[in-house]
Write a protein that holds these residues in place. Sequence first.
Motif, PDB file in Angstrom:
ATOM      1  N   ASP A 486       0.794  -1.220   0.000  1.00 18.27           N
ATOM      2  CA  ASP A 486       0.000   0.000   0.000  1.00 18.27           C
ATOM      3  C   ASP A 486       0.833   1.279   0.000  1.00 18.27           C
ATOM      4  O   ASP A 486       0.300   2.362   0.221  1.00 18.27           O
ATOM      5  N   LEU A 487       2.124   1.195  -0.246  1.00 17.76           N
ATOM      6  CA  LEU A 487       2.958   2.399  -0.158  1.00 17.76           C
ATOM      7  C   LEU A 487       2.521   3.471  -1.141  1.00 17.76           C
ATOM      8  O   LEU A 487       2.457   4.661  -0.790  1.00 17.76           O
ATOM      9  N   LEU A 488       2.205   3.100  -2.361  1.00 20.82           N
ATOM     10  CA  LEU A 488       1.820   4.097  -3.365  1.00 20.82           C
ATOM     11  C   LEU A 488       0.505   4.787  -3.009  1.00 20.82           C
ATOM     12  O   LEU A 488       0.231   5.881  -3.512  1.00 20.82           O
ATOM     13  N   ASP A 489      -0.305   4.170  -2.165  1.00 24.30           N
ATOM     14  CA  ASP A 489      -1.521   4.830  -1.685  1.00 24.30           C
ATOM     15  C   ASP A 489      -1.215   5.803  -0.554  1.00 24.30           C
ATOM     16  O   ASP A 489      -1.970   6.746  -0.317  1.00 24.30           O
ATOM     17  N   ARG A 490      -0.125   5.550   0.167  1.00 24.08           N
ATOM     18  CA  ARG A 490       0.242   6.433   1.285  1.00 24.08           C
ATOM     19  C   ARG A 490       1.057   7.642   0.854  1.00 24.08           C
ATOM     20  O   ARG A 490       0.946   8.713   1.434  1.00 24.08           O
ATOM     21  N   LEU A 491       1.894   7.475  -0.146  1.00 23.04           N
ATOM     22  CA  LEU A 491       2.833   8.540  -0.512  1.00 23.04           C
ATOM     23  C   LEU A 491       2.172   9.878  -0.855  1.00 23.04           C
ATOM     24  O   LEU A 491       2.730  10.933  -0.532  1.00 23.04           O
ATOM     25  N   PRO A 492       0.995   9.910  -1.521  1.00 24.99           N
ATOM     26  CA  PRO A 492       0.398  11.225  -1.804  1.00 24.99           C
ATOM     27  C   PRO A 492       0.060  12.033  -0.560  1.00 24.99           C
ATOM     28  O   PRO A 492      -0.131  13.250  -0.642  1.00 24.99           O
ATOM     29  N   SER A 787       3.281   8.809  -7.381  1.00 33.79           N
ATOM     30  CA  SER A 787       2.175   8.331  -6.556  1.00 33.79           C
ATOM     31  C   SER A 787       0.980   9.274  -6.641  1.00 33.79           C
ATOM     32  O   SER A 787      -0.171   8.824  -6.678  1.00 33.79           O
ATOM     33  N   ALA A 788       1.262  10.586  -6.672  1.00 37.12           N
ATOM     34  CA  ALA A 788       0.161  11.547  -6.830  1.00 37.12           C
ATOM     35  C   ALA A 788      -0.486  11.390  -8.206  1.00 37.12           C
ATOM     36  O   ALA A 788      -1.713  11.464  -8.348  1.00 37.12           O
ATOM     37  N   ARG A 789       0.347  11.166  -9.218  1.00 38.05           N
ATOM     38  CA  ARG A 789      -0.189  10.964 -10.557  1.00 38.05           C
ATOM     39  C   ARG A 789      -1.009   9.679 -10.623  1.00 38.05           C
ATOM     40  O   ARG A 789      -2.058   9.613 -11.281  1.00 38.05           O
ATOM     41  N   LEU A 790      -0.549   8.663  -9.947  1.00 33.93           N
ATOM     42  CA  LEU A 790      -1.267   7.390  -9.931  1.00 33.93           C
ATOM     43  C   LEU A 790      -2.644   7.556  -9.312  1.00 33.93           C
ATOM     44  O   LEU A 790      -3.642   7.025  -9.831  1.00 33.93           O
ATOM     45  N   ARG A 791      -2.712   8.281  -8.209  1.00 31.57           N
ATOM     46  CA  ARG A 791      -4.026   8.512  -7.587  1.00 31.57           C
ATOM     47  C   ARG A 791      -4.955   9.232  -8.554  1.00 31.57           C
ATOM     48  O   ARG A 791      -6.146   8.896  -8.661  1.00 31.57           O
ATOM     49  N   HIS A 792      -4.421  10.197  -9.279  1.00 34.58           N
ATOM     50  CA  HIS A 792      -5.228  10.933 -10.252  1.00 34.58           C
ATOM     51  C   HIS A 792      -5.736   9.999 -11.344  1.00 34.58           C
ATOM     52  O   HIS A 792      -6.910  10.044 -11.729  1.00 34.58           O
ATOM     53  N   THR A 837      -5.065   3.779 -19.187  1.00 39.37           N
ATOM     54  CA  THR A 837      -4.052   3.782 -18.125  1.00 39.37           C
ATOM     55  C   THR A 837      -2.662   3.991 -18.692  1.00 39.37           C
ATOM     56  O   THR A 837      -1.894   4.833 -18.207  1.00 39.37           O
ATOM     57  N   VAL A 838      -2.317   3.220 -19.707  1.00 38.51           N
ATOM     58  CA  VAL A 838      -0.981   3.330 -20.303  1.00 38.51           C
ATOM     59  C   VAL A 838      -0.764   4.725 -20.866  1.00 38.51           C
ATOM     60  O   VAL A 838       0.297   5.338 -20.693  1.00 38.51           O
ATOM     61  N   TRP A 839      -1.782   5.253 -21.552  1.00 35.94           N
ATOM     62  CA  TRP A 839      -1.636   6.575 -22.169  1.00 35.94           C
ATOM     63  C   TRP A 839      -1.451   7.667 -21.127  1.00 35.94           C
ATOM     64  O   TRP A 839      -0.584   8.525 -21.254  1.00 35.94           O
ATOM     65  N   TRP A 840      -2.240   7.644 -20.067  1.00 29.33           N
ATOM     66  CA  TRP A 840      -2.144   8.699 -19.064  1.00 29.33           C
ATOM     67  C   TRP A 840      -0.826   8.651 -18.321  1.00 29.33           C
ATOM     68  O   TRP A 840      -0.220   9.683 -18.023  1.00 29.33           O
ATOM     69  N   LEU A 841      -0.358   7.474 -18.000  1.00 25.60           N
ATOM     70  CA  LEU A 841       0.926   7.393 -17.301  1.00 25.60           C
ATOM     71  C   LEU A 841       2.082   7.788 -18.214  1.00 25.60           C
ATOM     72  O   LEU A 841       3.053   8.403 -17.780  1.00 25.60           O
ATOM     73  N   ALA A 842       2.003   7.442 -19.503  1.00 24.25           N
ATOM     74  CA  ALA A 842       3.037   7.877 -20.439  1.00 24.25           C
ATOM     75  C   ALA A 842       2.974   9.376 -20.647  1.00 24.25           C
ATOM     76  O   ALA A 842       4.002  10.050 -20.712  1.00 24.25           O
ATOM     77  N   ALA A 843       1.759   9.925 -20.714  1.00 22.11           N
ATOM     78  CA  ALA A 843       1.622  11.370 -20.872  1.00 22.11           C
ATOM     79  C   ALA A 843       2.153  12.113 -19.668  1.00 22.11           C
ATOM     80  O   ALA A 843       2.743  13.179 -19.783  1.00 22.11           O
TER      81      ALA A 843
END
Length: 861
Positions: A486-492, A787-792, A837-843
């Motif tokens: 759950d680290l990526l959920d905590r980092l933001p 991590s913030a981008r992932l939450r978005h 998902t792939v497009w947004w993370l690459a963008a």
Amino acid sequence: MPAATPSEPAPATCLHCGSPVPSGSVTRDFCCVGCEVVHGLLVEQGLTRYYQLAQGKTAPAPEPRKERAFAWLEPLVARAESMPGAVCALEVDVQGIHCAACVWLMNELFRRQRGGAGLTVDPALGKVRLQWRRGAFDVAEFLRGVEGFGYRFGPSRKRPERASLDLPIRLGICAALSMNVMLFSVSFYVGLTPEDGDVFGLFTRLSLWLSSAVVVVGGWPFFRSAIQGLRRGVLHLDLPIALGILLVFGMSLAQARGGRGDVAYFDTLNTFVTLMLVGRWLQQRVLERNRRFLLADDGAEGLFVRREEGARLATVRAAEVSDGDVLVIAPGDLVPVDAVLLDAGARVSTDWITGEPGERAVARGEALPAGAFNAGRVAVRLQAKQAFTDSPLVSLLRRAPEASGGAALHTRFWDRVSRRWVVTVLCVSALGLALWWPAGPDKALEVAVALLVVTCPCAIGIATPLAYELVQARLRRAGFFIRSTDLLDRLPRVRKVLFDKTGTLTLGRLELVDAGAVSGLSPATRDIAFDLVSRSNHPASRCLSGALAREGARFTPEARVAEHPGQGLELLRDGARWRLGRADWATESPGVDAWNAPSPGEDGEAAVSAARSPRAGRVDSAGGVQATGAGRVSRPGARVEVLLSGSGLAAGPVLSRDGVPVAFFQLRESVRPDARREVQSLQAEGREVWLISGDAPERVRDMADALGVPAGHTLGGQRPEDKAETVAKLDAADTLYLGDGVNDSLAFEQALCAGTPAIDRPVMPGKSDFFLLGEGLGAIREALRLSARLRHVVRRLLALAIGYNVVAVSVCLAGWMTPLRAAVAMPATSLATVLFTVWWLAASRERAAATPTPPLREVPA
């Protein structure tokens, strides 16, 4: 138009691992000393095929530690050699293995050593099995040789997690069966009907049998999770998945038994189960790789010590040590309890327990604290003054408790999503059943099942795990390895970043302040200095050895160097006595004004004259430098700059000939090359940066000034308990703590998330949520950004899923959903969410490279 701002040059990439070289690094060829050392060994020993096999997948190499203890190995080797047969076998864990190139390297090193019978490397689990001919193979020597390349060995403790063995097998079976069922379903969609007789019946029966196997094999993980959630009173996200699988299979079974396999949902069911398994596998894959990269942590149970038992020496667990036991501590071994030295003298290092570098001499009868390491070259005898149960290490080595308080807040978002999704899907299915009940039970059940089919949580079950996997893979390439699910959920949520100093912001080694002090020496003097320092393992000697080697200093094999603990090194050559060490010892005259000493007549190196008035300093009786003014001191052949203010200055050693100073080497703690830039960038993004250290307060303040940390956020002289109390006061479920010593262990437990760069030390990696490789700190900021981008992205995925399900539910309630439409809609939406998902993370990567990170905004709980 304003002039375009010139872009910064692209960072150089490391010759060994391909990682970006941190800005400010001494060399642009390597990202860290570990990579430089390992690259040199590979080239020197003709092992460069490693790079061809690695294909750019090499991870940054930790700096090899000299004189590492192998007390844990002795009982294992003894047990292996006590077994009957001419060939002995032993299984050990390995840290740092990550690709086929590592396997090749270990096999090649094993092949070059005599007496080996066989080597089997399991890179997936991180295990090595050795076989050797009895009495003809030195296991410890082989392991030490391999560890020189950045690996690390330990007792066999790693065990494959149940899911790591279970899920890939289930996924493979379901994928194979699903492809066959889809082929049978295509025949139904293109016109195969019950009127076609035996062929229709055969395809229906095959679809039913294969789908039954998929439900049993692939559905079981979701059934088990749903049952466990119900027992705990939790509406888990796996509940609607499990219900959907059972109801769709039940209705399809009824249709098939009624002779209507063409209106069953077998293909959709199989695809759904397989995709859910893919998502579940993605969730665990990278995390397990990161965990297996390290040795398994066994806390205090993993510490071993040699104890005298009459005329024999036994290797026992540290937990078995009692008050009064006589212990033998080999070079690199840990002192597990407070003890008293029985031998004439020893050198110990307490950096693991205090987090601060430095070695000191201990005389007979003096006390040694628990947590000290034998930094000398010979074993020493100690007498324990307490049982291990009373040792201060016990509390520091205890297993980390389960996440609670602030660390558990990150689960609220997914708990809410899961509960609402479950309730909504069940209510909508019940509504469809009720609305269509007047049309007959068969039609009502068909609508209810169609609702469960098309409202699949693809955004959560497939695309979200993919997003997490992509982010974790990108962070691995940056040297940031995640261990907690759950680290990526905590980092933001992080708003405060807390750094330990030594070994965290610094590299735990010394560096030369002025390279001119070495380059200005004559070749003959450089060779003598190199002969002195190359035979010592003292941190100052290691620092000078590297600097002298880069200047081309030569090694004399027949040189005989004497090391005087607490004083320095001594060499007799051509009738002259050369010393390198404390100024009062090297010059043999306390208070000598080293800056105005007479010339010894060799190149005039030691002729010291003040370049300006007042003098910059003089060597005092304590072996340091007394500052009497600011300025540069020059001498023929050697340039020395005395820094009167700076972070972590250490009293430098003096090189003398027959008591006359020849050169002075000012040393200081080596700060991570990008530490200042990263600290200031974190602050510019709106995060508080704190410096919390057990080092002397004035040294911590100097470091804070050098890095730009506010004085109010700087705390020195902190004991382990003080650090934990400080973190607890600061933490509002928003702190990230980075530390490297066992003195940071208690603080780790208080922070929202914690990490370490010290993967070569026990305990800390096992307590951390993440670990770092390489010498840069930029990966921390990258992890916070991603991590913030992932939450978005995840929230956008949920919005997309809601929009799709609104349309799908409307079609079902209207009675227009058919098996064919469901077979198209479900995989289509899954593919759409994956591509999104792939497009947004690459963008996000492109935008991050083009724009600065904006100030932080509050993230709702």
